[in-house]
Design an enzyme around this catalytic site. Structure first.
Site, PDB file in Angstrom:
ATOM      1  N   CYS A  66      -2.855   1.415   6.860  1.00 46.11           N
ATOM      2  CA  CYS A  66      -3.324   0.573   8.310  1.00 46.11           C
ATOM      3  C   CYS A  66      -3.696   1.940   9.256  1.00 46.11           C
ATOM      4  CB  CYS A  66      -1.988   0.158   8.776  1.00 46.11           C
ATOM      5  SG  CYS A  66      -0.625   1.297   8.776  1.00 46.11           S
ATOM      6  N   GLU A 107       4.642  -4.351  12.169  1.00 45.30           N
ATOM      7  CA  GLU A 107       3.691  -3.412  12.216  1.00 45.30           C
ATOM      8  C   GLU A 107       2.403  -3.967  11.436  1.00 45.30           C
ATOM      9  OE1 GLU A 107       1.158  -0.312  11.951  1.00 45.30           O
ATOM     10  OE2 GLU A 107       2.387  -0.157   9.678  1.00 45.30           O
ATOM     11  N   ASN A 131       0.869  -1.065   0.124  1.00 43.75           N
ATOM     12  CA  ASN A 131      -0.001  -0.032  -0.117  1.00 43.75           C
ATOM     13  C   ASN A 131       0.678   1.283   0.027  1.00 43.75           C
ATOM     14  OD1 ASN A 131       0.748  -0.695   2.712  1.00 43.75           O
ATOM     15  ND2 ASN A 131      -0.926   0.590   3.668  1.00 43.75           N
TER      16      ASN A 131
HETATM   17  C1  UN1 Z   1       0.275   6.929   6.546  1.00 43.94           C
HETATM   18  O1  UN1 Z   1      -0.716   6.947   7.308  1.00 43.94           O
HETATM   19  O2  UN1 Z   1       0.339   7.944   5.853  1.00 43.94           O
HETATM   20  O3  UN1 Z   1       0.800   0.163   6.271  1.00 43.94           O
HETATM   21  C2  UN1 Z   1       1.237   6.044   6.513  1.00 43.94           C
HETATM   22  C3  UN1 Z   1       0.546   1.500   6.535  1.00 43.94           C
HETATM   23  C4  UN1 Z   1       1.347   2.263   7.550  1.00 43.94           C
HETATM   24  C5  UN1 Z   1       1.748   3.427   6.976  1.00 43.94           C
HETATM   25  C6  UN1 Z   1       0.725   4.694   7.022  1.00 43.94           C
HETATM   26  N1  UN1 Z   1       2.335   1.472   7.883  1.00 43.94           N
HETATM   27  O4  UN1 Z   1      -0.594   1.799   6.174  1.00 43.94           O
END
Ligand code: UN1
Length: 495
Positions: A288, A254, A157
């Site tokens: 996320c 994460e 993503n």
């Molecule tokens: C964001 O909120 O701009 O996988 C980054 C994801 C997160 C990164 C979000 N680790 O969407």
């Protein structure tokens, strides 16, 4: 270039020991707006390549770890310059391969450059800590060393920003890397590796393996890997973490989010509806940190929903490379099918489809991967807390809504999740904001802004089951990518 114009597929490549690999089975990435359109293709890495990459990274480690941090940082800064110079082209490639809009694609490339620049300056920051000693003539120092060879596994993503925020700290702190990106977005991974090689990264310091999930598994299992950093689904993250734990290897994982936006009675509803729209539907909800739950206090619920729906009426869905479009497809047909099934399950349990009509798509796109921005109002009963749209991360443009009787219930609803990555609260009263700082169990809290977003110099990561291991970015990254030595230092002469 017109949005429908196709181009010759770009070349995907793996990088092992400073050489771009020319052979291997075929790997292809396609455009989710038109799944028949090939964006890039090239050789796929094999399981033997994993071992070659780890060996190369091990060989490169001693010299790279002894290279002055300012020199390591200078490579990152030069790579940032390449990304900035090519931001338009790479942003378009990103949009075609992943499905986010052109503006988001270009913005992400520039964000990757910003991250590289941030870590590129690490040499100018503190290298450790100095403590007093309870004994005369002694000082206690805490110094840091690289952990060694880091396995990096990244999701689809944010195909360039997330790799940058893992690889840049790994490299600047003196580690070498074996990297496996998501196989849906291999082109942007190739581009980041190209920028780093062009910037002068020595052979073997970064190794990129293009291919499917089995390569990630082989990296995690490999005895030559000293630490693993992962971003992706909760299911895979837990597998990665348990394998790493069995091997005694540190892991940073994460994972999921089910992030709530809480709209209190005193909120500015224009601002709140704009930010909830952005949080839930930018990047087609595939973050996320996206807002996937909305809790709105009864008193203002109708007025808020009216504003949100008016904004959705003006939210254009279509080919993400069309400048006028606000939202593109999800990344692939399987993901689209899973999200549709989730919406169906929620409706079957009694959710009301408050928004999410049939899409009026242009004939230039294939509808398979397109999902309408969807708002599900959950029934006003405790069972709503068990609804799949409330509990499970759909990773798409779906917002589940519950109305709360008061601020206290709104906060309880927000905390009603096994995840705790980010949240937003909308209020003009600083007392409520201060209470929310204490009460909301999240790693990232936005007061009066959307739940997504991250700056390179501050910690990023979740509370509860959203993540394992040290947080990412800023000085938090140093905790994971270095190990400390506590040095009791005295002079060498007696008396
Ligand atoms: C964001 O909120 O701009 O996988 C980054 C994801 C997160 C990164 C979000 N680790 O969407």
């Amino acid at each position: 270039m017109s949005p429908t114009m196709t181009t010759t597929p770009a070349l995907l490549r793996s990088l092992i020991d400073g050489r771009w690999e020319e052979s291997g089975g075929e790997l292809v990435s396609t455009n989710p707006a038109r799944p028949d359109e090939v964006v890039a293709q090239g050789p796929r890495a094999s399981l033997e390549d994993v071992s070659r990459a780890v060996e190369a990274a091990r060989r490169a480690a001693p010299s790279w770890s002894h290279t002055p941090v300012h020199e390591r940082g200078a490579v990152l800064v030069r790579a940032a310059g390449h990304l900035e110079a090519d931001a338009d082209t790479l942003g378009r490639e990103l949009s075609r391969e992943e499905g986010k809009t052109l503006a988001e694609g270009r913005g992400e490339v520039l964000r990757a450059a910003q991250i590289l620049r941030y870590y590129g300056s690490e040499g100018d920051r503190s290298a450790g800590e100095l403590f007093h000693s309870p004994r005369p003539g002694e000082r206690i120092l805490v110094t840091r060393k690289p952990v060694g060879v880091v396995g990096v596994i990244t999701p689809f993503n944010f195909p360039i920003a997330i790799p940058a925020w893992k690889i840049a700290p790994a490299l600047v702190y003196g580690n070498t890397v074996v990297w496996k990106p998501a196989n849906t977005v291999p082109l942007l991974a190739t581009r980041l590796a190209e920028a780093l090689v062009e910037a002068g990264l020595p052979d073997g310091v970064l190794n990129l393996l293009q291919g499917t999930g089995e390569l990630g598994g082989a990296i995690v299992d490999h005895p030559g890997i000293d630490a693993i950093t992962f971003t992706g689904s909760t299911a895979v993250g837990r597998e990665v973490a348990s394998t790493a734990a069995l091997r005694g290897v540190p892991v940073q994982a994460e994972m999921g989010g089910k992030n709530a936006a809480v709209v209190l009675a005193d909120a500015d509803l224009d601002l709140a509806s704009e930010q909830v729209l952005f949080g839930a539907f930018r990047s087609t909800g595939q973050k996320c940190t996206a807002t996937s739950r909305l809790i709105v206090v009864d008193e203002v619920a109708d007025a808020f929903m009216e504003r949100l729906i008016a904004r959705l009426d003006a939210w254009i869905v279509g080919d993400p490379t069309d400048e006028n479009v606000h939202m593109g497809p999800v990344v692939g047909p399987q993901q689209a099918a899973r999200i549709r099934a989730g919406i169906g399950a929620s409706v079957d349990r009694g959710a009301r489809l408050a928004y999410g009509t049939d899409l009026d798509l242009p004939p230039t796109v294939d509808p398979t991967c397109f999902i309408a921005p969807t708002v599900l109002e959950l029934p006003d009963e405790p069972a709503a807390g068990a609804d799949p749209a409330w509990r499970e991360e759909f990773f798409g443009p779906v917002l589940a809504v519950r109305r709360a009787r008061n601020t206290g219930e709104a906060v309880d609803f927000a905390n009603d999740s096994e995840f705790g990555l980010s949240a937003s609260i909308f209020t003009q009263d600083v007392s409520y904001a201060l209470d929310a700082m204490e009460q909301l169990k999240v790693g990232i809290l936005h007061v009066n802004s959307e739940s997504a977003g991250a700056d390179p110099h501050v910690p990023f990561g979740g509370a509860k089951k959203s993540g394992l291991g040290p947080k990412e970015q800023g000085t938090a990254a140093r905790e994971f990518f270095t190990s400390t030595t506590t040095v009791y230092l005295r002079g060498g002469r007696r008396g």
